[in-house]
Design a protein around this motif. Structure first.
Motif, PDB file in Angstrom:
ATOM      1  N   LEU A   7       0.849  -1.196   0.000  1.00  0.00           N
ATOM      2  CA  LEU A   7       0.000   0.000   0.000  1.00  0.00           C
ATOM      3  C   LEU A   7       0.883   1.244   0.000  1.00  0.00           C
ATOM      4  CD1 LEU A   7      -2.619  -0.984   2.747  1.00  0.00           C
ATOM      5  CD2 LEU A   7      -2.806  -1.278   0.271  1.00  0.00           C
ATOM      6  N   ARG A  20      -5.866  13.883  11.434  1.00  0.00           N
ATOM      7  CA  ARG A  20      -5.483  13.129  10.230  1.00  0.00           C
ATOM      8  C   ARG A  20      -4.167  12.397  10.430  1.00  0.00           C
ATOM      9  NH1 ARG A  20      -8.095  17.540   7.693  1.00  0.00           N
ATOM     10  NH2 ARG A  20      -6.217  18.795   7.910  1.00  0.00           N
ATOM     11  N   THR A  23      -4.903   9.275  12.441  1.00  0.00           N
ATOM     12  CA  THR A  23      -5.587   8.260  11.641  1.00  0.00           C
ATOM     13  C   THR A  23      -4.634   7.635  10.634  1.00  0.00           C
ATOM     14  OG1 THR A  23      -7.626   9.545  11.866  1.00  0.00           O
ATOM     15  CG2 THR A  23      -7.617   7.792  10.221  1.00  0.00           C
ATOM     16  N   LEU A  27      -3.683   3.655  10.367  1.00  0.00           N
ATOM     17  CA  LEU A  27      -3.751   2.837   9.153  1.00  0.00           C
ATOM     18  C   LEU A  27      -2.405   2.155   8.895  1.00  0.00           C
ATOM     19  CD1 LEU A  27      -5.706   5.335   6.855  1.00  0.00           C
ATOM     20  CD2 LEU A  27      -6.555   3.108   7.615  1.00  0.00           C
ATOM     21  N   ASP A 129      -0.622  -2.029  -4.594  1.00  0.00           N
ATOM     22  CA  ASP A 129      -1.977  -2.536  -4.794  1.00  0.00           C
ATOM     23  C   ASP A 129      -3.002  -1.430  -4.645  1.00  0.00           C
ATOM     24  OD1 ASP A 129      -1.599  -5.567  -4.970  1.00  0.00           O
ATOM     25  OD2 ASP A 129      -0.450  -5.061  -3.185  1.00  0.00           O
ATOM     26  N   ASN A 130      -2.641  -0.400  -3.883  1.00  0.00           N
ATOM     27  CA  ASN A 130      -3.546   0.725  -3.720  1.00  0.00           C
ATOM     28  C   ASN A 130      -2.804   1.932  -3.145  1.00  0.00           C
ATOM     29  OD1 ASN A 130      -5.974   2.124  -3.824  1.00  0.00           O
ATOM     30  ND2 ASN A 130      -7.116   0.501  -2.784  1.00  0.00           N
ATOM     31  N   THR A 131      -3.345   3.099  -3.384  1.00  0.00           N
ATOM     32  CA  THR A 131      -2.755   4.345  -2.886  1.00  0.00           C
ATOM     33  C   THR A 131      -3.854   5.189  -2.262  1.00  0.00           C
ATOM     34  OG1 THR A 131      -1.025   4.344  -4.574  1.00  0.00           O
ATOM     35  CG2 THR A 131      -1.543   6.466  -3.554  1.00  0.00           C
ATOM     36  N   LEU A 132      -3.580   5.678  -1.067  1.00  0.00           N
ATOM     37  CA  LEU A 132      -4.527   6.578  -0.398  1.00  0.00           C
ATOM     38  C   LEU A 132      -3.841   7.909  -0.148  1.00  0.00           C
ATOM     39  CD1 LEU A 132      -7.273   7.087   1.017  1.00  0.00           C
ATOM     40  CD2 LEU A 132      -6.194   6.271   3.131  1.00  0.00           C
ATOM     41  N   VAL A 133      -4.426   8.971  -0.672  1.00  0.00           N
ATOM     42  CA  VAL A 133      -3.923  10.311  -0.453  1.00  0.00           C
ATOM     43  C   VAL A 133      -4.720  10.948   0.684  1.00  0.00           C
ATOM     44  CG1 VAL A 133      -3.536  12.588  -1.487  1.00  0.00           C
ATOM     45  CG2 VAL A 133      -3.312  10.513  -2.892  1.00  0.00           C
ATOM     46  N   ILE A 134      -4.018  11.410   1.713  1.00  0.00           N
ATOM     47  CA  ILE A 134      -4.684  12.056   2.845  1.00  0.00           C
ATOM     48  C   ILE A 134      -4.264  13.520   2.835  1.00  0.00           C
ATOM     49  CG2 ILE A 134      -5.014  12.055   5.347  1.00  0.00           C
ATOM     50  CD1 ILE A 134      -4.253   9.115   5.385  1.00  0.00           C
ATOM     51  N   THR A 136      -4.504  17.789   3.345  1.00  0.00           N
ATOM     52  CA  THR A 136      -5.028  18.763   4.296  1.00  0.00           C
ATOM     53  C   THR A 136      -6.258  19.377   3.643  1.00  0.00           C
ATOM     54  OG1 THR A 136      -3.667  20.511   3.372  1.00  0.00           O
ATOM     55  CG2 THR A 136      -2.761  19.319   5.232  1.00  0.00           C
ATOM     56  N   LYS A 137      -6.908  20.304   4.359  1.00  0.00           N
ATOM     57  CA  LYS A 137      -8.107  20.924   3.801  1.00  0.00           C
ATOM     58  C   LYS A 137      -7.780  21.611   2.500  1.00  0.00           C
ATOM     59  CE  LYS A 137     -10.642  21.624   8.063  1.00  0.00           C
ATOM     60  NZ  LYS A 137     -11.174  22.597   9.031  1.00  0.00           N
TER      61      LYS A 137
END
Lengths: 137, 108
Positions: A7, A20, A23, A27, A129-134, A136-137
């Motif tokens: 990931l 954030r 969290t 993860l 396999d996957n990418t999550l972008v977190i 800021t506002k």
């Protein structure tokens, strides 16, 4: 032969500011405990998450010394997650955006992190396999 | 059919963008996709029945699976057995499951 799940997490927030960060580290911790490989691309304020000079401090207002205050520092959480990943046979590849590091004077990050560029993010995404972008506002 | 993981971290009273994110979830589900809306951080507040819950309630009956982070619920003193109908408490492990399965993931 099974392939280990990989990931990529993209972090932008500076530590001590927003949930954030918590969290994101939760993860990351879950993935590490599963033995996944996790790529982290830290940019903007997030390059301070593994900053080596973070230090615990006392709290004079509450009358607590440094031990009693037990102030948490995210660099220690990152190091613990990296150690857990290694115990489980996985790896955390943590890349610090070089320009963001230079802008902020944040070059001193903990062992296990490395300097990179957005080109590393592209490579991470292609190999994951996957990418999550977190963001800021 | 694609699978989506939409992670909502904000309270609808913070920003009207939350409503647009709910609409995205509903629209994707109505288009035949499998959608999970995972509430984290202040995003869990509307899971507690209140005047801010109506929009989330509509999402929960639109075919979207709505989950609320158990940790975020506990932090905010929201009882997991008194959530809005259609919203279920869940471990953040579920979000990692979805990521590992290759769901298209969007954080808001």
């Amino acid at each position: 032969m099974t392939t280990r799940t990989t990931l990529t997490l993209v972090l932008m927030d500076a530590p001590y500011e927003n949930a954030r960060t918590t969290t994101a580290l939760r993860l990351l911790d879950i993935a590490a405990r599963r033995g996944y490989n996790v790529n982290v691309f830290a940019y903007e304020g997030a390059v301070y998450v593994p900053f080596a000079k973070q230090a615990p401090h006392p709290n004079a207002v509450h009358g607590r010394d440094v031990t009693e205050e037990d102030h948490p520092n995210p660099k220690d959480w990152v190091a613990a997650i990296m150690a857990e990943a290694e115990r489980q046979g996985g790896k955390i590849d943590w890349v610090q955006c070089g320009l963001c590091v230079d802008e902020r004077g944040a070059a001193e990050s903990i062992a296990g992190t490395r300097r990179g560029s957005p080109a590393d993010l592209v490579k991470f995404a292609e190999a994951s396999d996957n990418t999550l972008v977190i963001p800021t506002k | 059919m694609a699978e989506y993981l939409l992670i909502e971290s904000r309270d609808p009273s913070e920003t009207t963008e939350v409503g647009y994110f709910y609409e995205l979830a509903t629209g994707l589900a109505q288009a035949g996709n499998r959608v999970t809306l995972f509430l984290v951080q202040n995003g869990v507040f509307p899971a507690r029945p209140s005047v801010q819950s109506h929009a989330l309630g509509r999402v929960a009956v639109s075919g979207v699976q709505v989950l609320a982070d158990e940790f975020a619920l506990r932090e905010r003193g929201i009882a997991a057995d008194r959530l809005l109908a259609g919203v279920r408490p869940a471990s953040l492990e579920v979000a990692v499951d979805r990521l590992a399965a290759g769901c298209k993931a969007v954080w808001h």
